[in-house]
Design a protein around this motif. Structure first.
Motif, PDB file in Angstrom:
ATOM      1  N   MET A  11       5.109  17.856  25.492  1.00  0.00           N
ATOM      2  CA  MET A  11       4.695  19.441  25.409  1.00  0.00           C
ATOM      3  C   MET A  11       5.412  20.042  26.334  1.00  0.00           C
ATOM      4  O   MET A  11       5.767  19.806  27.392  1.00  0.00           O
ATOM      5  N   PHE A  12       5.912  21.538  26.003  1.00  0.00           N
ATOM      6  CA  PHE A  12       6.673  22.599  26.503  1.00  0.00           C
ATOM      7  C   PHE A  12       7.994  22.182  26.360  1.00  0.00           C
ATOM      8  O   PHE A  12       8.806  23.302  26.272  1.00  0.00           O
ATOM      9  N   TYR A  13       8.477  21.014  26.133  1.00  0.00           N
ATOM     10  CA  TYR A  13      10.120  20.876  26.206  1.00  0.00           C
ATOM     11  C   TYR A  13      10.617  20.802  24.736  1.00  0.00           C
ATOM     12  O   TYR A  13      10.189  20.199  23.865  1.00  0.00           O
ATOM     13  N   ASN A  14      11.593  21.871  24.750  1.00  0.00           N
ATOM     14  CA  ASN A  14      12.403  21.886  23.595  1.00  0.00           C
ATOM     15  C   ASN A  14      13.653  21.242  23.506  1.00  0.00           C
ATOM     16  O   ASN A  14      14.304  21.145  22.283  1.00  0.00           O
ATOM     17  N   ASP A  15      14.100  20.944  24.595  1.00  0.00           N
ATOM     18  CA  ASP A  15      15.315  20.330  24.695  1.00  0.00           C
ATOM     19  C   ASP A  15      15.421  19.745  26.079  1.00  0.00           C
ATOM     20  O   ASP A  15      14.952  19.903  27.173  1.00  0.00           O
ATOM     21  N   LEU A  16      16.256  18.756  26.290  1.00  0.00           N
ATOM     22  CA  LEU A  16      16.479  17.850  27.444  1.00  0.00           C
ATOM     23  C   LEU A  16      18.079  17.954  27.801  1.00  0.00           C
ATOM     24  O   LEU A  16      18.907  17.600  26.999  1.00  0.00           O
ATOM     25  N   MET A  17      18.231  18.044  29.093  1.00  0.00           N
ATOM     26  CA  MET A  17      19.597  18.028  29.587  1.00  0.00           C
ATOM     27  C   MET A  17      19.816  17.443  31.145  1.00  0.00           C
ATOM     28  O   MET A  17      19.006  17.850  31.699  1.00  0.00           O
ATOM     29  N   PRO A  18      20.743  16.365  31.172  1.00  0.00           N
ATOM     30  CA  PRO A  18      20.559  15.625  32.318  1.00  0.00           C
ATOM     31  C   PRO A  18      21.249  16.623  33.404  1.00  0.00           C
ATOM     32  O   PRO A  18      22.408  17.313  33.070  1.00  0.00           O
ATOM     33  N   LEU A  19      20.717  16.499  34.626  1.00  0.00           N
ATOM     34  CA  LEU A  19      21.253  17.547  35.586  1.00  0.00           C
ATOM     35  C   LEU A  19      22.278  16.635  36.545  1.00  0.00           C
ATOM     36  O   LEU A  19      22.016  15.746  36.907  1.00  0.00           O
ATOM     37  N   ASN A  20      23.544  17.226  36.504  1.00  0.00           N
ATOM     38  CA  ASN A  20      24.641  16.481  37.375  1.00  0.00           C
ATOM     39  C   ASN A  20      25.631  17.480  37.951  1.00  0.00           C
ATOM     40  O   ASN A  20      25.579  18.532  37.712  1.00  0.00           O
ATOM     41  N   SER A  21      26.153  17.058  39.092  1.00  0.00           N
ATOM     42  CA  SER A  21      27.005  17.719  40.009  1.00  0.00           C
ATOM     43  C   SER A  21      28.102  18.509  39.370  1.00  0.00           C
ATOM     44  O   SER A  21      28.765  19.265  39.825  1.00  0.00           O
ATOM     45  N   CYS A 120      16.246  15.583  34.522  1.00  0.00           N
ATOM     46  CA  CYS A 120      16.628  16.160  33.447  1.00  0.00           C
ATOM     47  C   CYS A 120      15.898  17.609  33.458  1.00  0.00           C
ATOM     48  O   CYS A 120      14.947  17.905  34.410  1.00  0.00           O
ATOM     49  N   PHE A 121      16.392  18.642  32.599  1.00  0.00           N
ATOM     50  CA  PHE A 121      15.617  19.802  32.581  1.00  0.00           C
ATOM     51  C   PHE A 121      15.859  20.373  31.336  1.00  0.00           C
ATOM     52  O   PHE A 121      16.590  20.007  30.583  1.00  0.00           O
ATOM     53  N   ASP A 122      14.983  21.354  30.787  1.00  0.00           N
ATOM     54  CA  ASP A 122      14.906  21.862  29.635  1.00  0.00           C
ATOM     55  C   ASP A 122      15.706  23.148  29.672  1.00  0.00           C
ATOM     56  O   ASP A 122      15.269  24.213  30.388  1.00  0.00           O
ATOM     57  N   PRO A 123      16.924  23.323  29.113  1.00  0.00           N
ATOM     58  CA  PRO A 123      17.795  24.505  29.264  1.00  0.00           C
ATOM     59  C   PRO A 123      17.121  25.658  28.533  1.00  0.00           C
ATOM     60  O   PRO A 123      17.634  26.727  28.850  1.00  0.00           O
ATOM     61  N   SER A 124      16.262  25.447  27.829  1.00  0.00           N
ATOM     62  CA  SER A 124      15.694  26.795  26.769  1.00  0.00           C
ATOM     63  C   SER A 124      14.678  27.448  27.766  1.00  0.00           C
ATOM     64  O   SER A 124      14.245  28.632  27.387  1.00  0.00           O
ATOM     65  N   ALA A 125      14.283  26.863  28.614  1.00  0.00           N
ATOM     66  CA  ALA A 125      13.563  27.592  29.603  1.00  0.00           C
ATOM     67  C   ALA A 125      13.995  28.787  30.397  1.00  0.00           C
ATOM     68  O   ALA A 125      13.345  29.469  30.890  1.00  0.00           O
ATOM     69  N   ASN A 126      15.575  28.816  30.428  1.00  0.00           N
ATOM     70  CA  ASN A 126      16.291  29.816  31.019  1.00  0.00           C
ATOM     71  C   ASN A 126      15.730  30.068  32.540  1.00  0.00           C
ATOM     72  O   ASN A 126      15.910  31.201  32.962  1.00  0.00           O
ATOM     73  N   LEU A 127      15.429  28.905  33.342  1.00  0.00           N
ATOM     74  CA  LEU A 127      15.209  28.948  34.554  1.00  0.00           C
ATOM     75  C   LEU A 127      16.414  28.572  35.473  1.00  0.00           C
ATOM     76  O   LEU A 127      16.339  28.657  36.685  1.00  0.00           O
ATOM     77  N   LEU A 128      17.175  27.813  34.931  1.00  0.00           N
ATOM     78  CA  LEU A 128      18.164  27.180  35.548  1.00  0.00           C
ATOM     79  C   LEU A 128      19.696  27.851  34.789  1.00  0.00           C
ATOM     80  O   LEU A 128      19.517  27.945  33.676  1.00  0.00           O
ATOM     81  N   GLY A 129      20.626  27.999  35.581  1.00  0.00           N
ATOM     82  CA  GLY A 129      21.976  28.710  34.958  1.00  0.00           C
ATOM     83  C   GLY A 129      23.023  29.013  35.978  1.00  0.00           C
ATOM     84  O   GLY A 129      22.615  29.154  37.431  1.00  0.00           O
TER      85      GLY A 129
END
Length: 259
Positions: A11-21, A120-129
């Motif tokens: 629930m909530f998650y539309n996509d998942l992307m691994p966070l990396n440096s 990981c994070f959901d890029p569709s949240a638009n909270l990271l960028g």
């Protein structure tokens, strides 16, 4: 930037992307002043240790079926959340479940053949960028304090989930869960509104539980959780009243679609 597998996202998650440096070296994370992902979500997963705090604000039920996940009811009918407005802003002081606070982050397996979990994070949240104003995610190529805090919170959530599963296993072992039913009589209606489709603790079986088992539950902290759940059910009528005030009252014989 490669995305993680997208099958069966929670629930909530539309996509998942691994966070990396490498891909996110200059990215930042902003604090959310609203939770639009909560709009229309009526039942939110809870960990067992959250029962005492959540029980002050929400009815706590268990999903039907073989996997009775604990849920905080933020509305009695699907698509209704009485605690947030149309923009996802919380409209009163309440306890926010850890499941909500974890978003947009999540620990997930990137390799189905490995047990290792990655942040990981959901890029569709638009909270990271890259253009977001907020806290840096990496400093000199290393996870920042904000990223370490997010990772730590997700790790704690996973551990709480394991303890919650042990709690559920204990309930199932003693056959303490039963199908629930709540009838609410509203003034002006001849027939009550009946809610089904969820599970709750069977108080008769709880009273019949052996004394040594109850002592063990009291010592382990399980017994107070059971009573927090039972006491919280009194809040169902308040949630019903809030729905009616919002003009989102149900029609007769609608069931709670607990998931």
């Amino acid at each position: 930037m490669a995305s993680a597998p997208q099958a069966n996202l929670p629930m909530f998650y539309n996509d998942l992307m691994p966070l990396n440096s490498r891909d996110h070296a200059t990215w930042k994370a902003k604090n959310a002043d609203a939770a639009p992902w909560l709009v229309g979500q009526h039942a939110i997963p809870l960990t067992a240790e959250e029962f005492p705090q959540a029980a002050r604000h929400y009815p706590i039920i268990f999903a039907s079926g073989d996997n009775p996940v604990p849920l905080a009811l933020m509305g009695l009918n699907e698509g209704v959340n009485v605690f947030v407005d149309e923009d996802g802003k919380v409209n009163q002081p309440i306890y926010i479940p850890a499941y909500v606070r974890r978003y947009p982050f999540l620990l997930a397996k990137l390799n189905p053949n490995s047990e290792e979990l990655s942040l990981c994070f959901d890029p569709s949240a638009n909270l990271l960028g890259d253009s977001v104003e907020g806290q840096e995610l990496f400093t000199d190529g290393q996870p920042s304090e904000a990223t370490q805090a997010a990772l730590g919170f997700c790790e704690q959530f996973e551990q709480a989930g394991q303890r919650t599963q042990a709690f559920i296993d204990e309930l199932k072992k003693h056959d303490l869960l039963m199908e629930g039913e709540v009838a609410i009589q509203q003034q002006g209606n001849d027939q009550p509104f009946v809610y089904r489709g969820f599970q709750m603790v069977n108080q008769d079986k709880l009273r019949e539980t052996r004394g040594d088992v109850l002592r063990g539950w009291a010592q382990s902290g399980l017994l107070p959780l059971l009573y927090a759940h039972l006491f919280s059910l009194e809040l169902i009528s308040q949630i019903f009243g809030a729905q009616v005030q919002l003009g989102k009252g149900p029609t007769p014989a609608i069931a709670i679609p607990a998931k």
